[in-house]
Structure formats: C-alpha cells, structure tokens
Design a protein around this motif. Structure first.
Motif, PDB file in Angstrom:
ATOM      1  N   MET A 120       0.823  -1.199   0.000  1.00  0.00           N
ATOM      2  CA  MET A 120       0.000   0.000   0.000  1.00  0.00           C
ATOM      3  C   MET A 120       0.865   1.260   0.000  1.00  0.00           C
ATOM      4  O   MET A 120       1.636   1.497   0.926  1.00  0.00           O
ATOM      5  N   ARG A 121       0.729   2.034  -1.055  1.00  0.00           N
ATOM      6  CA  ARG A 121       1.482   3.279  -1.191  1.00  0.00           C
ATOM      7  C   ARG A 121       0.648   4.442  -0.671  1.00  0.00           C
ATOM      8  O   ARG A 121      -0.588   4.416  -0.693  1.00  0.00           O
ATOM      9  N   GLU A 122       1.320   5.502  -0.240  1.00  0.00           N
ATOM     10  CA  GLU A 122       0.632   6.640   0.352  1.00  0.00           C
ATOM     11  C   GLU A 122      -0.445   7.217  -0.565  1.00  0.00           C
ATOM     12  O   GLU A 122      -1.500   7.651  -0.094  1.00  0.00           O
ATOM     13  N   GLU A 123      -0.223   7.182  -1.860  1.00  0.00           N
ATOM     14  CA  GLU A 123      -1.196   7.777  -2.781  1.00  0.00           C
ATOM     15  C   GLU A 123      -2.462   6.944  -2.966  1.00  0.00           C
ATOM     16  O   GLU A 123      -3.420   7.388  -3.599  1.00  0.00           O
ATOM     17  N   TYR A 124      -2.501   5.741  -2.368  1.00  0.00           N
ATOM     18  CA  TYR A 124      -3.698   4.911  -2.467  1.00  0.00           C
ATOM     19  C   TYR A 124      -4.764   5.285  -1.439  1.00  0.00           C
ATOM     20  O   TYR A 124      -5.865   4.728  -1.456  1.00  0.00           O
ATOM     21  N   LYS A 146      -5.651  14.361   7.682  1.00  0.00           N
ATOM     22  CA  LYS A 146      -6.029  15.426   6.756  1.00  0.00           C
ATOM     23  C   LYS A 146      -6.015  16.799   7.436  1.00  0.00           C
ATOM     24  O   LYS A 146      -5.621  17.803   6.826  1.00  0.00           O
ATOM     25  N   LEU A 147      -6.434  16.856   8.695  1.00  0.00           N
ATOM     26  CA  LEU A 147      -6.414  18.135   9.401  1.00  0.00           C
ATOM     27  C   LEU A 147      -4.979  18.646   9.524  1.00  0.00           C
ATOM     28  O   LEU A 147      -4.712  19.833   9.320  1.00  0.00           O
ATOM     29  N   ILE A 151      -3.545  22.148   7.835  1.00  0.00           N
ATOM     30  CA  ILE A 151      -2.865  23.168   8.640  1.00  0.00           C
ATOM     31  C   ILE A 151      -1.484  23.448   8.063  1.00  0.00           C
ATOM     32  O   ILE A 151      -1.038  24.597   7.992  1.00  0.00           O
ATOM     33  N   HIS A 152      -0.793  22.405   7.651  1.00  0.00           N
ATOM     34  CA  HIS A 152       0.521  22.545   7.029  1.00  0.00           C
ATOM     35  C   HIS A 152       0.420  23.432   5.787  1.00  0.00           C
ATOM     36  O   HIS A 152       1.244  24.345   5.587  1.00  0.00           O
ATOM     37  N   LYS A 230       9.664  17.453   7.214  1.00  0.00           N
ATOM     38  CA  LYS A 230       8.997  18.751   7.091  1.00  0.00           C
ATOM     39  C   LYS A 230       7.878  18.750   6.047  1.00  0.00           C
ATOM     40  O   LYS A 230       7.281  19.790   5.785  1.00  0.00           O
ATOM     41  N   ASP A 231       7.565  17.607   5.489  1.00  0.00           N
ATOM     42  CA  ASP A 231       6.628  17.533   4.363  1.00  0.00           C
ATOM     43  C   ASP A 231       5.203  17.301   4.866  1.00  0.00           C
ATOM     44  O   ASP A 231       4.985  16.577   5.840  1.00  0.00           O
ATOM     45  N   LYS A 232       4.225  17.874   4.182  1.00  0.00           N
ATOM     46  CA  LYS A 232       2.828  17.648   4.551  1.00  0.00           C
ATOM     47  C   LYS A 232       2.363  16.243   4.208  1.00  0.00           C
ATOM     48  O   LYS A 232       1.379  15.756   4.773  1.00  0.00           O
ATOM     49  N   GLN A 233       3.034  15.571   3.266  1.00  0.00           N
ATOM     50  CA  GLN A 233       2.683  14.209   2.867  1.00  0.00           C
ATOM     51  C   GLN A 233       2.977  13.239   4.006  1.00  0.00           C
ATOM     52  O   GLN A 233       4.100  13.162   4.487  1.00  0.00           O
TER      53      GLN A 233
END
Length: 309
Positions: A120-124, A146-147, A151-152, A230-233
C-alpha cells in the motif's frame, strides 16, 4: 531537536507512548510533558486547550487514541469514531493556536481501502472503502491526518503525520476484549499450554496477511521524524515484510512450546485480506527498522511472562 526543548507526548501511558518516552529520554531529552488521563482528559476541549496554551510545548507527539482489535472495533464503532475525533481535534487545534513548532500525528495502516493494491502506497489513500471491521477507527485517523495536512498547507506550520503498520512489543495490551492479534495469540496459546488444552481456536481462516513493527522501532522513527521531516505528505512506517495469521500462530506455538492443535474458525471475520505497507518513501528519506521479528516476538513474550496478571 534540542534536548532541552519542551516535548509533550500525548498518550504516554500506552504501549506506543511509553516507548516514545523511553526513546526521547535515551536521547537525553530532559523537558518532557506527561499527563495521565486523570490529570488531563483529552476529550475535554477546554482542558486540553488550557493545558497546551499554558505549557506551549515546542513539539507534540499525538500517540493518544482509543484502540483495540477486531472484536473491540466491531462492538463499539460509535465510541471509536467519537472519542478519537475528540482527542485528535482537541490536540491538533490547540497546538495550532499555541504555535507549536512541530506536531506529529500517529495514524494507522487501517486507513487504506480494503481492496487496496499491495503493497500500500501513500497515494492509495481513499481510493476505496476501508475494511468494515475497523471502519470507524479508520475514518477518525483519516480525519486527523487530513487536518494536519490542511494546517501545514494553509498556515505553513510543520504539522506532520505518519501511518504505522501493526505495532507490537513490551507494554502491549493482553486484555482479551481489546488486544490485537499478537498479544491475543500469545496469551491464548500460553494459557492453553498451561491448562493442557488439546487445541486453540483462532478467528478466521488464517489466510490474511499482516505486517508487524516492534514498538521500539516505531519510537525510533518518531524521533527521526521530529528531527528530520517537514513535508505535509504523511509517511508509511513499517518493515515492508508480512506474514500470514496462520504462520504467525505457528510461530507463536513454537515460541511458547505448545504441542496442541491450532483450529481456525472460518465463520469469524479475517479482517482485511492483506495489509502490507510500501515503505519506499521512508527508506529513501533515510529511516529503516532494526528489530527483527524473531527478536521482537521473544521480547514481547518475555515481557508477558514477567507481567502476568
């Protein structure tokens, strides 16, 4: 991450939170904020806000949640959704208002769709419906992640998330009503050996596959994320390896020294057919797990033997 920086670990009495505290202390972090449930009710919006605004920690790690296995999730979905939304919303929004430098939200691999491609990849995320047996918990964790992401993006604040795979280890819950699969099987097979029972019945067919990460590895990943990310992902956190429930049960039977049979009950749910995280992004960023499954399982069983209730 400075050793004298004020760090609040929410949920520090749980298995994950306790491991994070141990890891931070091993790093020499001296200014940890810790509050028990009796001292701070995380479902109380005003109390949480007052605490965060008064203390103004530089970092917050949110490892607080209502958790449990398939049985607990199926029996109390309303509470799982309601309480987890309360806890995370109170912490995240208070941290945003208090100007916390880094907020780390811990999610769960159960956020992915039941029919998700493997690994399972993050984009799924959200490309299908979650597994029904943990749907409420999944929706809560998706909302929290998601919140933090919004905010990021909107406020430019370092509110980040990670999605750990199934966690196990010292300090796990062996309560038959709430335990996850590893502590549940360890307890039941150990008790069957002690009672001389000829067999142990296990929910499902045994064919579903799960990935497991030792709690001390997760704690190490948390410290790494606080320092480096530091990434929002959001990032998957796991080993990239899995095992079937049948193989797991056989492994535990061998570890415990139980000579009885393992009977699988196909009338009971298997849960998601497979949950294996793709950890390519995590590895490329520079973090890898260190504790092998055999070592981690032995440590967990040893802890259980020393803490029998």
């Amino acid at each position: 991450m400075e050793r004298r920086a004020k760090i609040y670990v929410a949920g520090h009495t749980g298995m994950v939170g306790a491991a994070i505290v141990r890891r931070l202390r091993a790093e020499g972090c001296e200014n940890l904020l810790l509050a028990t449930r009796a001292e701070l009710d995380l479902t109380d919006q005003r109390a949480v806000r007052d605490f965060v605004m008064a203390e103004r920690p530089r970092y917050i790690v949110d490892s607080a949640a209502r958790v449990g296995g398939i049985k607990a999730n199926m029996s109390h979905p309303a509470e799982f959704l309601h309480e987890n939304l309360q806890i995370q919303n109170n912490l995240i929004w208070s941290a945003k208002d208090a100007g916390v430098e880094t907020f780390l939200f811990l999610g769960s691999s159960c956020i992915y769709p039941r029919a998700c491609p493997q690994p399972m990849r993050e984009e799924y995320l959200m490309e299908g419906k979650p597994e029904p047996t943990n749907e409420a918990y999944a929706y809560a964790k998706i909302a929290g992640m998601k919140l933090c992401e919004y905010i990021h993006t909107q406020y430019g604040m370092n509110f980040i998330s990670c999605m750990p795979t199934n966690i196990y280890g010292e300090g796990d819950s062996f309560d038959p009503e709430t335990s996850h699969v590893i502590p549940a099987l360890l307890r039941r097979i150990h008790q069957a050996k002690g009672a001389g029972s000829p067999y142990v019945t296990i929910w499902g067919t045994g064919s579903s596959r799960r990935e497991f990460l030792h709690v001390d590895d997760l704690a190490d990943a948390v410290v790494w994320l606080l320092r480096s990310y530091k990434d929002k992902q959001f990032l998957n956190v796991g080993t990239g390896e899995d095992i079937s429930i049948r193989e797991l049960a056989e492994h535990i039977r061998s570890l415990v020294g139980y000579e009885g049979r393992l009977l699988f009950d196909p009338a009971q749910p298997d849960g998601m057919p497979r949950k294996l995280l793709d950890v390519t992004r995590l590895h490329k960023a520079g973090w890898h797990h260190r504790i092998g499954f055999d070592e981690g399982l032995k440590r967990t069983y040893g802890w259980y033997l020393n803490n029998l209730f």
